[in-house]
Design a protein around this motif. Structure first.
Motif, PDB file in Angstrom:
ATOM      1  N   GLY A 124      30.242  36.079  36.540  1.00 59.94           N
ATOM      2  CA  GLY A 124      30.243  34.644  36.278  1.00 59.94           C
ATOM      3  C   GLY A 124      31.552  33.966  36.639  1.00 59.94           C
ATOM      4  N   ASP A 125      32.633  34.737  36.749  1.00 63.18           N
ATOM      5  CA  ASP A 125      33.950  34.186  37.089  1.00 63.18           C
ATOM      6  C   ASP A 125      34.768  35.313  37.716  1.00 63.18           C
ATOM      7  N   THR A 126      34.779  35.372  39.021  1.00 60.69           N
ATOM      8  CA  THR A 126      35.414  36.501  39.704  1.00 60.69           C
ATOM      9  C   THR A 126      36.893  36.271  40.024  1.00 60.69           C
ATOM     10  N   ASP A 127      37.472  35.199  39.513  1.00 62.46           N
ATOM     11  CA  ASP A 127      38.887  34.915  39.763  1.00 62.46           C
ATOM     12  C   ASP A 127      39.769  35.070  38.533  1.00 62.46           C
ATOM     13  N   HIS A 128      39.160  35.357  37.385  1.00 56.71           N
ATOM     14  CA  HIS A 128      39.937  35.471  36.154  1.00 56.71           C
ATOM     15  C   HIS A 128      39.603  36.785  35.451  1.00 56.71           C
ATOM     16  N   PRO A 129      40.490  37.773  35.538  1.00 53.90           N
ATOM     17  CA  PRO A 129      40.242  39.078  34.929  1.00 53.90           C
ATOM     18  C   PRO A 129      40.058  38.992  33.413  1.00 53.90           C
ATOM     19  N   ASP A 130      39.216  39.884  32.895  1.00 54.36           N
ATOM     20  CA  ASP A 130      39.076  39.997  31.442  1.00 54.36           C
ATOM     21  C   ASP A 130      39.545  41.359  30.955  1.00 54.36           C
ATOM     22  N   GLU A 131      40.257  42.080  31.822  1.00 56.38           N
ATOM     23  CA  GLU A 131      40.909  43.326  31.431  1.00 56.38           C
ATOM     24  C   GLU A 131      42.259  43.438  32.130  1.00 56.38           C
ATOM     25  N   LEU A 132      43.267  43.854  31.383  1.00 55.10           N
ATOM     26  CA  LEU A 132      44.548  44.265  31.938  1.00 55.10           C
ATOM     27  C   LEU A 132      44.531  45.788  31.937  1.00 55.10           C
ATOM     28  N   ARG A 133      44.659  46.392  33.107  1.00 52.02           N
ATOM     29  CA  ARG A 133      44.498  47.839  33.233  1.00 52.02           C
ATOM     30  C   ARG A 133      45.822  48.491  33.601  1.00 52.02           C
ATOM     31  N   ILE A 134      46.177  49.521  32.854  1.00 49.42           N
ATOM     32  CA  ILE A 134      47.450  50.207  33.065  1.00 49.42           C
ATOM     33  C   ILE A 134      47.168  51.650  33.453  1.00 49.42           C
ATOM     34  N   ASP A 135      47.692  52.033  34.600  1.00 50.20           N
ATOM     35  CA  ASP A 135      47.479  53.368  35.163  1.00 50.20           C
ATOM     36  C   ASP A 135      48.773  54.167  35.022  1.00 50.20           C
ATOM     37  N   LEU A 136      48.720  55.231  34.232  1.00 47.58           N
ATOM     38  CA  LEU A 136      49.869  56.113  34.041  1.00 47.58           C
ATOM     39  C   LEU A 136      49.681  57.315  34.964  1.00 47.58           C
ATOM     40  N   ASP A 137      50.448  57.327  36.043  1.00 46.76           N
ATOM     41  CA  ASP A 137      50.217  58.252  37.151  1.00 46.76           C
ATOM     42  C   ASP A 137      51.321  59.313  37.223  1.00 46.76           C
ATOM     43  N   PRO A 138      51.020  60.566  36.881  1.00 51.58           N
ATOM     44  CA  PRO A 138      52.045  61.621  36.955  1.00 51.58           C
ATOM     45  C   PRO A 138      52.483  61.880  38.389  1.00 51.58           C
ATOM     46  N   GLN A 139      53.781  61.904  38.597  1.00 51.87           N
ATOM     47  CA  GLN A 139      54.351  62.217  39.897  1.00 51.87           C
ATOM     48  C   GLN A 139      54.670  63.716  39.975  1.00 51.87           C
ATOM     49  N   PRO A 140      54.920  64.240  41.175  1.00 55.29           N
ATOM     50  CA  PRO A 140      55.238  65.667  41.298  1.00 55.29           C
ATOM     51  C   PRO A 140      56.340  66.083  40.332  1.00 55.29           C
ATOM     52  N   GLY A 141      56.108  67.184  39.641  1.00 60.09           N
ATOM     53  CA  GLY A 141      57.056  67.644  38.631  1.00 60.09           C
ATOM     54  C   GLY A 141      56.681  67.222  37.224  1.00 60.09           C
ATOM     55  N   THR A 142      55.625  66.419  37.108  1.00 63.79           N
ATOM     56  CA  THR A 142      55.129  66.005  35.795  1.00 63.79           C
ATOM     57  C   THR A 142      53.645  66.319  35.703  1.00 63.79           C
ATOM     58  N   GLY A 143      53.080  66.186  34.508  1.00 62.91           N
ATOM     59  CA  GLY A 143      51.668  66.493  34.323  1.00 62.91           C
ATOM     60  C   GLY A 143      51.040  65.650  33.235  1.00 62.91           C
ATOM     61  N   TYR A 144      49.885  66.092  32.805  1.00 63.64           N
ATOM     62  CA  TYR A 144      49.116  65.318  31.838  1.00 63.64           C
ATOM     63  C   TYR A 144      49.884  65.127  30.524  1.00 63.64           C
ATOM     64  N   TRP A 185      43.490  33.764  32.619  1.00 66.10           N
ATOM     65  CA  TRP A 185      44.616  33.884  33.526  1.00 66.10           C
ATOM     66  C   TRP A 185      44.150  34.382  34.896  1.00 66.10           C
ATOM     67  N   THR A 186      44.912  34.075  35.918  1.00 66.57           N
ATOM     68  CA  THR A 186      44.600  34.497  37.277  1.00 66.57           C
ATOM     69  C   THR A 186      45.048  35.948  37.493  1.00 66.57           C
ATOM     70  N   PHE A 187      44.647  36.512  38.627  1.00 67.58           N
ATOM     71  CA  PHE A 187      45.105  37.850  38.988  1.00 67.58           C
ATOM     72  C   PHE A 187      46.633  37.905  39.036  1.00 67.58           C
ATOM     73  N   THR A 188      47.244  36.867  39.581  1.00 66.16           N
ATOM     74  CA  THR A 188      48.706  36.841  39.701  1.00 66.16           C
ATOM     75  C   THR A 188      49.363  36.872  38.336  1.00 66.16           C
TER      76      THR A 188
END
Length: 334
Positions: A124-144, A185-188
């Motif tokens: 119904g509104d593809t320009d205003h997100p209804d979730e803020l998503r945070i991705d915690l991404d392990p880099q080499p040398g780290t893990g879960y 709020w907008t994507f930005t």
């Protein structure tokens, strides 16, 4: 080998072609196993996808075959599955599938879709997100375990900003934390809030957490991928099957079980029993939308008091005013 299988779901019948085709050779899971898995977690996966433009990550010959991301709705889309028009950073657009009932998920699984990538918006509104998503991404040398430590620190940051996070495994080595927000709020603006959250998390544990976009600068830390909030960036939806040999799934978790659970606990063989016992742990997430004023004020304060402005966008995005140079630091010095 059976030529087809018919499954009844939500008052519809979904035909599954070549159900005995092996999709996960290491585990012996077939196409029918994948489709039945999605049937078993239907309420949960639909909650994660409902009314969201969704990119399909398809493996028509299983995880050892070729794959592709399908953003535009397939030409053979049934008339009972709606679509929504989304706009890419380039200005081009596409009509994407928007699941509204469990049968749509099974229909896509029959096409070899393993992972569903929903946008953080509703049709119904593809320009205003209804979730803020945070991705915690392990880099080499780290893990879960390092991602878990970062997630627990993140929870404190979110609490201080009046935000409630809902964690899930990525299906790989990392963790995702979704924050439901009012679509005001907008994507930005949402990305700006995510950057502020990421920077605050980094300040609290700079030896273990980083916001550095360039891999050469990250080190053995957990990278907070703020650009997953940029337009046309998506994160695997809850309950999605991930294309790894052991057939893992992205599993919603309670905060209390974060330190004990490991990604290997959740796959298409184990999740149905967990779902039957516990249901969708994130079922009420959408009932508690948060506000971003405090996070955006933190972003303003970072810029005003510390000179911390924007961070680089993904390469497919047009250059944005105020954005740092998109040049690898080692090359920039040259």
């Amino acid at each position: 080998m059976a030529e087809s299988l018919e499954l009844a779901v939500g008052g519809r019948t979904v035909r599954v072609s070549h159900p005995d085709k092996v999709y996960f050779p290491q585990r012996g899971f077939t196409k029918a196993d994948v489709v039945r898995y999605y049937q078993s977690v239907g309420d949960g996966v639909l909650r994660a996808l409902k009314d969201r433009p969704t990119t399909l990550e398809r493996y028509p010959d299983g995880v050892e075959g070729e794959s592709f991301f399908q953003k535009r709705a397939p030409k053979n889309l049934p008339d009972w599955i709606p679509t929504a028009r989304i706009t890419f950073p380039s200005g081009r657009y596409a009509d994407e599938v928007c699941p509204t009932e469990p049968a749509a998920v099974l229909w896509a699984a029959n096409l070899g879709c393993l992972t569903f990538h929903p946008w953080p918006v509703r049709r119904g509104d593809t320009d205003h997100p209804d979730e803020l998503r945070i991705d915690l991404d392990p880099q080499p040398g780290t893990g879960y375990a390092d991602a878990v430590r970062a997630a627990l620190a993140l929870r404190d940051v979110l609490d201080g900003l009046g935000l409630t996070g809902w964690p899930k495994t990525s299906g790989g080595r990392g963790l995702h934390v979704f924050v439901p927000i009012a679509p005001d709020w907008t994507f930005t603006q949402v990305r700006r809030a995510a950057i502020a959250v990421a920077r605050e998390l980094e300040r609290r544990d700079p030896e273990r957490i980083t916001t550095s976009w360039w891999k050469e600068e990250r080190g053995a830390k957990i990278f907070v991928d703020y650009n997953q909030t940029a337009r046309d960036r998506t994160i695997a939806g809850a309950y999605s099957v991930r294309p790894f040999p052991h057939a893992p799934v992205s599993a919603p978790l309670r905060w209390a079980e974060l330190t004990d659970a490991v990604p290997e606990d959740f796959d298409i063989g184990t999740m149905p029993a967990r779902f039957a016992e516990l249901g969708d742990l994130h079922a009420t997430m959408d009932q508690h939308p948060c506000r971003l004023e405090a996070a955006l004020e933190l972003a303003d304060r970072d810029e005003r008091e510390h000179g911390l402005g924007d961070l680089p966008y993904p390469p497919e995005h047009p250059k944005v005013k105020g954005e740092p140079k998109r040049v690898q630091p080692s090359r920039a010095k040259k």
